[in-house]
Design an enzyme around this catalytic site. Structure first.
Site, short mmCIF file in Angstrom:
data_model
loop_
_atom_site.label_atom_id
_atom_site.label_comp_id
_atom_site.label_asym_id
_atom_site.label_seq_id
_atom_site.Cartn_x
_atom_site.Cartn_y
_atom_site.Cartn_z
N LYS A 173 0.94 -1.24 0.23
CA LYS A 173 -0.14 0.14 -0.01
C LYS A 173 0.75 1.38 -0.13
O LYS A 173 0.50 2.29 -0.78
CB LYS A 173 -0.86 -0.16 1.14
CG LYS A 173 -2.02 -1.36 1.11
CD LYS A 173 -3.00 -0.99 2.16
CE LYS A 173 -4.03 -2.05 2.06
NZ LYS A 173 -4.98 -2.22 3.40
N CYS B 47 -0.62 0.67 6.18
CA CYS B 47 -1.08 -0.30 7.29
C CYS B 47 -2.01 -1.34 6.71
O CYS B 47 -2.87 -0.86 5.77
CB CYS B 47 -1.69 0.61 8.48
SG CYS B 47 -0.37 1.51 9.45
N ASP B 48 -1.86 -2.50 7.62
CA ASP B 48 -3.06 -3.48 7.26
C ASP B 48 -3.27 -4.13 8.47
O ASP B 48 -2.30 -4.72 9.15
CB ASP B 48 -2.61 -4.32 5.99
CG ASP B 48 -3.83 -5.07 5.45
OD1 ASP B 48 -4.70 -4.44 4.52
OD2 ASP B 48 -4.11 -6.24 5.90
N SER B 49 -4.51 -4.64 8.64
CA SER B 49 -4.74 -5.37 9.85
C SER B 49 -5.97 -6.65 9.57
O SER B 49 -6.45 -6.71 8.51
CB SER B 49 -5.51 -4.59 10.91
OG SER B 49 -4.69 -3.42 11.27
#
Length: 218
Positions: free
Chosen positions: A73, A90-92
Site C-alpha cells: 500500500k 497499514c493493514d490489519s
C-alpha cells in the site's frame, strides 16, 4: 503580525519565531479509524487510497501477510504524493487458529465469525510501513495485540451484525465501536487493534530520522 509568525519562545516545528510547515505525511489507507487516530495525535495526513488488490498478496503467515500488504500500500501511492512525503501504509488481520481473518463482507460470515470467536482469544496483527520518498528508505514492522473476546449470545450477535459495523472491519470487530462491550480485554496496544500503533509509528519514523513531533500540525 503575520499568520505564520509567533511571539515568545520558539515552539516545536518552528525556527525562531516563524512556524515551519511540517513535512508532508500521507496515509495510504481509506480507514477513518486510522485517520482519526493520527489527527488525535496532532498529525494531519493527506489520504491517498492505494487501491491494492489485497487478495493478490500472499505470505506464509498472518504477521508476514499484513506486513506485505502494508508495504504494498505504501509503495503503490508513491507517484501520487507530494515531493519528499513520508508515506504510512497499514493493514490489519485477526489471527485465529492460525488463520488470517479480514473483513467478513457479508452478515452470514460476520455472524459465523463471532460465534467462533466468542469466549476465546485471537491476535490482532497490524503491519506498518513508513516510506521516505525523499530517500527511498523504508522502515516496517508488525505489531501484535491479544484480544480476549466475551460471550455475547446469538441475539446480541444478530443485533450487532444487523448494525452493519462488523462487515467492513478486520476480524468483524472494533474496540472503538458497538462491539466494544463484547471484548473482555486485550494484552498489548489498543491502538493497534483499532488500526495503527502510534508507539510503533513513532519508532519507525525515528528509524528514518524524523521525530514524530516534527510532523505535528501547526
Amino acid at each position: 503580525m503575520s499568520a505564520r509568525s509567533l511571539q515568545g519562545p520558539a515552539l516545536p516545528g518552528s525556527i525562531g519565531s516563524v512556524l515551519v510547515p511540517p513535512r508532508p505525511l500521507v496515509l495510504a489507507s481509506a480507514s477513518p479509524a486510522r485517520l482519526g487516530m493520527l489527527r488525535a495525535a496532532g498529525l494531519d495526513p493527506l489520504v491517498v487510497v492505494s487501491g491494492v488488490d489485497e487478495d493478490a498478496v500472499q505470505a506464509p503467515s498472518c504477521a508476514e501477510l499484513v506486513l506485505a500488504l502494508a508495504r504494498a500500500k505504501a509503495h503503490a501511492v508513491v507517484g501520487q504524493v507530494p515531493e519528499g512525503a513520508l508515506v504510512v501504509g497499514c493493514d490489519s488481520l485477526l489471527e485465529l487458529d492460525g488463520e488470517a481473518l479480514g473483513k467478513p463482507g457479508t452478515p452470514e460470515v460476520a455472524l459465523a465469525r463471532w460465534q467462533r470467536m466468542r469466549g476465546r482469544s485471537g491476535t490482532l496483527q497490524t503491519g506498518h510501513c513508513v516510506l521516505d520518498t525523499a530517500t527511498g528508505r523504508e522502515a516496517s514492522r508488525t505489531a501484535a495485540t491479544t484480544v480476549r473476546f466475551g460471550t455475547p449470545d446469538d441475539e446480541e450477535l444478530r443485533a450487532y451484525v444487523a448494525s452493519g459495523e462488523p462487515l467492513a472491519v478486520a476480524g468483524a470487530f472494533t474496540l472503538d465501536g458497538r462491539s466494544a462491550p463484547y471484548v473482555n480485554g486485550i494484552d498489548g496496544d489498543p491502538g493497534n487493534v483499532i488500526g495503527l500503533s502510534l508507539p510503533l509509528l513513532r519508532t519507525l519514523l525515528a528509524e528514518l530520522g524524523t521525530p514524530i513531533h516534527e510532523l505535528w500540525a501547526p
